[in-house]
Design a protein around this motif. Structure first.
Motif, PDB file in Angstrom:
ATOM      1  N   PHE A  82       0.836  -1.204   0.000  1.00  9.11           N
ATOM      2  CA  PHE A  82       0.000   0.000   0.000  1.00  9.11           C
ATOM      3  C   PHE A  82       0.871   1.255   0.000  1.00  9.11           C
ATOM      4  O   PHE A  82       0.576   2.236  -0.692  1.00  9.11           O
ATOM      5  CB  PHE A  82      -0.927   0.007   1.211  1.00  9.11           C
ATOM      6  N   GLU A  83       1.937   1.225   0.776  1.00 15.11           N
ATOM      7  CA  GLU A  83       2.847   2.371   0.802  1.00 15.11           C
ATOM      8  C   GLU A  83       3.510   2.567  -0.560  1.00 15.11           C
ATOM      9  O   GLU A  83       3.736   3.702  -1.005  1.00 15.11           O
ATOM     10  CB  GLU A  83       3.913   2.174   1.891  1.00 15.11           C
ATOM     11  N   LEU A  84       3.799   1.462  -1.234  1.00 12.83           N
ATOM     12  CA  LEU A  84       4.378   1.532  -2.568  1.00 12.83           C
ATOM     13  C   LEU A  84       3.382   2.133  -3.559  1.00 12.83           C
ATOM     14  O   LEU A  84       3.749   2.972  -4.395  1.00 12.83           O
ATOM     15  CB  LEU A  84       4.784   0.129  -3.013  1.00 12.83           C
ATOM     16  N   ALA A  85       2.120   1.726  -3.469  1.00 11.15           N
ATOM     17  CA  ALA A  85       1.083   2.275  -4.340  1.00 11.15           C
ATOM     18  C   ALA A  85       0.948   3.783  -4.143  1.00 11.15           C
ATOM     19  O   ALA A  85       0.791   4.542  -5.112  1.00 11.15           O
ATOM     20  CB  ALA A  85      -0.247   1.584  -4.071  1.00 11.15           C
ATOM     21  N   LYS A  86       1.022   4.211  -2.897  1.00  7.32           N
ATOM     22  CA  LYS A  86       0.960   5.645  -2.599  1.00  7.32           C
ATOM     23  C   LYS A  86       2.162   6.375  -3.188  1.00  7.32           C
ATOM     24  O   LYS A  86       2.012   7.423  -3.835  1.00  7.32           O
ATOM     25  CB  LYS A  86       0.905   5.859  -1.087  1.00  7.32           C
ATOM     26  N   ALA A  87       3.352   5.833  -3.007  1.00 10.52           N
ATOM     27  CA  ALA A  87       4.571   6.498  -3.461  1.00 10.52           C
ATOM     28  C   ALA A  87       4.624   6.632  -4.977  1.00 10.52           C
ATOM     29  O   ALA A  87       5.124   7.645  -5.499  1.00 10.52           O
ATOM     30  CB  ALA A  87       5.791   5.728  -2.960  1.00 10.52           C
ATOM     31  N   TYR A  88       4.105   5.635  -5.694  1.00  3.65           N
ATOM     32  CA  TYR A  88       4.167   5.658  -7.155  1.00  3.65           C
ATOM     33  C   TYR A  88       2.847   6.078  -7.795  1.00  3.65           C
ATOM     34  O   TYR A  88       2.719   6.052  -9.022  1.00  3.65           O
ATOM     35  CB  TYR A  88       4.603   4.287  -7.683  1.00  3.65           C
ATOM     36  N   ASP A  89       1.874   6.464  -6.978  1.00  2.00           N
ATOM     37  CA  ASP A  89       0.595   6.974  -7.457  1.00  2.00           C
ATOM     38  C   ASP A  89      -0.091   5.993  -8.404  1.00  2.00           C
ATOM     39  O   ASP A  89      -0.552   6.351  -9.486  1.00  2.00           O
ATOM     40  CB  ASP A  89       0.782   8.330  -8.155  1.00  2.00           C
ATOM     41  N   VAL A  90      -0.147   4.725  -7.985  1.00  2.00           N
ATOM     42  CA  VAL A  90      -0.867   3.715  -8.752  1.00  2.00           C
ATOM     43  C   VAL A  90      -1.976   3.127  -7.877  1.00  2.00           C
ATOM     44  O   VAL A  90      -1.853   3.078  -6.650  1.00  2.00           O
ATOM     45  CB  VAL A  90       0.065   2.588  -9.246  1.00  2.00           C
ATOM     46  N   PRO A  91      -3.066   2.681  -8.474  1.00  2.37           N
ATOM     47  CA  PRO A  91      -4.164   2.129  -7.685  1.00  2.37           C
ATOM     48  C   PRO A  91      -3.932   0.688  -7.264  1.00  2.37           C
ATOM     49  O   PRO A  91      -3.118  -0.032  -7.842  1.00  2.37           O
ATOM     50  CB  PRO A  91      -5.355   2.224  -8.640  1.00  2.37           C
ATOM     51  N   VAL A  92      -4.675   0.295  -6.254  1.00  2.00           N
ATOM     52  CA  VAL A  92      -4.748  -1.085  -5.790  1.00  2.00           C
ATOM     53  C   VAL A  92      -6.085  -1.650  -6.255  1.00  2.00           C
ATOM     54  O   VAL A  92      -7.138  -1.117  -5.915  1.00  2.00           O
ATOM     55  CB  VAL A  92      -4.653  -1.146  -4.254  1.00  2.00           C
ATOM     56  N   ALA A  93      -6.058  -2.688  -7.074  1.00  2.00           N
ATOM     57  CA  ALA A  93      -7.279  -3.351  -7.531  1.00  2.00           C
ATOM     58  C   ALA A  93      -7.450  -4.659  -6.766  1.00  2.00           C
ATOM     59  O   ALA A  93      -6.477  -5.368  -6.514  1.00  2.00           O
ATOM     60  CB  ALA A  93      -7.211  -3.630  -9.028  1.00  2.00           C
ATOM     61  N   MET A  94      -8.690  -4.970  -6.387  1.00  2.18           N
ATOM     62  CA  MET A  94      -8.955  -6.188  -5.619  1.00  2.18           C
ATOM     63  C   MET A  94     -10.051  -7.009  -6.274  1.00  2.18           C
ATOM     64  O   MET A  94     -11.119  -6.471  -6.594  1.00  2.18           O
ATOM     65  CB  MET A  94      -9.387  -5.853  -4.200  1.00  2.18           C
ATOM     66  N   HIS A  95      -9.776  -8.301  -6.491  1.00  2.00           N
ATOM     67  CA  HIS A  95     -10.865  -9.184  -6.911  1.00  2.00           C
ATOM     68  C   HIS A  95     -11.926  -9.183  -5.821  1.00  2.00           C
ATOM     69  O   HIS A  95     -11.620  -9.343  -4.634  1.00  2.00           O
ATOM     70  CB  HIS A  95     -10.386 -10.624  -7.134  1.00  2.00           C
ATOM     71  N   SER A  96     -13.167  -9.011  -6.232  1.00  2.00           N
ATOM     72  CA  SER A  96     -14.256  -9.060  -5.261  1.00  2.00           C
ATOM     73  C   SER A  96     -15.421  -9.834  -5.853  1.00  2.00           C
ATOM     74  O   SER A  96     -15.583  -9.924  -7.066  1.00  2.00           O
ATOM     75  CB  SER A  96     -14.713  -7.642  -4.869  1.00  2.00           C
ATOM     76  N   GLY A  97     -16.217 -10.440  -4.969  1.00  2.00           N
ATOM     77  CA  GLY A  97     -17.372 -11.196  -5.410  1.00  2.00           C
ATOM     78  C   GLY A  97     -17.063 -12.651  -5.676  1.00  2.00           C
ATOM     79  O   GLY A  97     -16.093 -13.224  -5.154  1.00  2.00           O
ATOM     80  N   GLU A  98     -17.903 -13.263  -6.513  1.00  2.00           N
ATOM     81  CA  GLU A  98     -17.806 -14.699  -6.760  1.00  2.00           C
ATOM     82  C   GLU A  98     -16.458 -15.069  -7.363  1.00  2.00           C
ATOM     83  O   GLU A  98     -15.803 -14.250  -8.006  1.00  2.00           O
ATOM     84  CB  GLU A  98     -18.941 -15.136  -7.682  1.00  2.00           C
ATOM     85  N   THR A  99     -16.048 -16.318  -7.147  1.00  2.00           N
ATOM     86  CA  THR A  99     -14.798 -16.828  -7.682  1.00  2.00           C
ATOM     87  C   THR A  99     -15.084 -17.890  -8.737  1.00  2.00           C
ATOM     88  O   THR A  99     -16.167 -18.474  -8.777  1.00  2.00           O
ATOM     89  CB  THR A  99     -13.928 -17.430  -6.571  1.00  2.00           C
ATOM     90  N   ALA A 100     -14.086 -18.140  -9.576  1.00  2.00           N
ATOM     91  CA  ALA A 100     -14.248 -19.105 -10.666  1.00  2.00           C
ATOM     92  C   ALA A 100     -14.020 -20.541 -10.200  1.00  2.00           C
ATOM     93  O   ALA A 100     -14.204 -21.466 -10.984  1.00  2.00           O
ATOM     94  CB  ALA A 100     -13.297 -18.765 -11.805  1.00  2.00           C
ATOM     95  N   ASN A 101     -13.602 -20.727  -8.964  1.00  4.37           N
ATOM     96  CA  ASN A 101     -13.438 -22.082  -8.446  1.00  4.37           C
ATOM     97  C   ASN A 101     -13.906 -22.122  -6.995  1.00  4.37           C
ATOM     98  O   ASN A 101     -14.249 -21.095  -6.417  1.00  4.37           O
ATOM     99  CB  ASN A 101     -11.982 -22.563  -8.579  1.00  4.37           C
TER     100      ASN A 101
END
Length: 293
Positions: free
Chosen positions: A139-158
């Protein structure tokens, strides 16, 4: 109309070739470029799938992308100019002892490759909560390089993962603790769509991508069957007036792209299409702007 696909896959993982055929596509570099040219897709963000990256600093190596050619381990990088990628996180392999070194592994790519535009977490497939302390250096790296964090959410394929880790409400915990980091709830948290929209409405730094809501080629009968679903999603978006927080995504090669563009356009009112299909992704994945898109 220009389109940024904020969530697709660019890797020959097992089963993808067959799924692409069900969607009337070819899972290849040329297949994707042909689709982009035919549908006005000027840029796409691929989620890391490949485990081929080497460890340089003793941490957990990021998952990269690879569809015809070598993984992105050394310069020069071999992806097309109109494809960026999110570094994938193997959360279960991160420990208190290797967490900082893992951030170094990720920083290697963020420093060197402008096409590296974000970090992707696989909650639900990985039995770890997004807000777990092991993720703090990333998270600190994402802040430093101004990039977003994406998270898989919801149902899974397995059935191997646990859905409680993939609930969009868990993003609220991380987004509240890290107001300077942008978080993307992938797949609208489906089936917890109102929850995902509420998290994005409450947190200024939370956004949603609309990838993976259906699969394959959508027949006229299937399009009619999902009409009520489209209206349900639109109802919650209209209630919260969330047009500046949502991004087009496909989950390609799992879905036919013209079908996907058309059906998501029935959820989002036409007056908000430019935000949804293009402008919001430019803000969230801000590195895309530096690539001339």
């Amino acid at each position: 109309m220009k389109i940024i696909d904020a969530h697709m896959h660019y890797f020959n993982i097992e089963g993808f070739d067959e799924l692409a055929k069900l969607a009337d596509h070819e899972n290849s570099r040329k297949g994707w470029q042909d689709i982009c040219e035919a549908n006005g897709i000027v840029f796409s963000v691929a989620m890391g799938n490949s485990d081929d990256a080497p460890c340089r600093f003793g941490g957990v190596a990021p998952r990269l992308i690879n569809l015809g050619g070598e993984p992105f381990c050394e310069t020069p990088y071999n992806q097309p100019d109109n494809v960026g990628y999110c570094l994938g996180v193997d959360s279960e392999a991160i420990t208190p002892e290797n967490a900082e070194k893992t951030a170094q592994e990720f920083e290697y790519y963020l420093q060197r490759d402008p096409h590296c535009v974000g970090i992707k977490f696989y909650m639900g497939y990985q039995n770890v909560y997004l807000y777990d302390a092991r993720h703090e250096p990333l998270f600190e790296l994402a802040k430093a390089y101004d990039v977003p964090v994406a998270m898989h959410s919801g149902e899974t394929a397995n059935h191997h993962g646990r859905l409680r880790y993939a609930h969009p409400l868990t993003v609220d915990e991380a987004a509240s603790e890290h107001p300077d980091v942008r978080f993307v709830i992938c797949h609208v948290g489906n089936p917890w769509i109102p929850d995902a929209i509420e998290v994005a409405s409450k947190n200024e730094n939370a956004f949603i991508d609309f990838s993976g809501l259906w699969e394959h080629r959508l027949t006229p009968k299937r399009e009619q069957e999902i009409a009520a679903f489209r209206q349900y999603v639109r109802m919650w978006l209209e209630y919260h007036e969330l047009w500046d927080k949502i991004m087009y995504g496909s989950d390609w090669p799992l879905v036919n792209i013209p079908d996907n563009i058309r059906n998501l356009g029935k959820i989002v009112p036409e007056e908000h299409w430019n935000e949804f299909y293009y402008e919001n992704a430019l803000r969230v994945y801000s590195r895309i702007q530096k690539l001339g898109q």
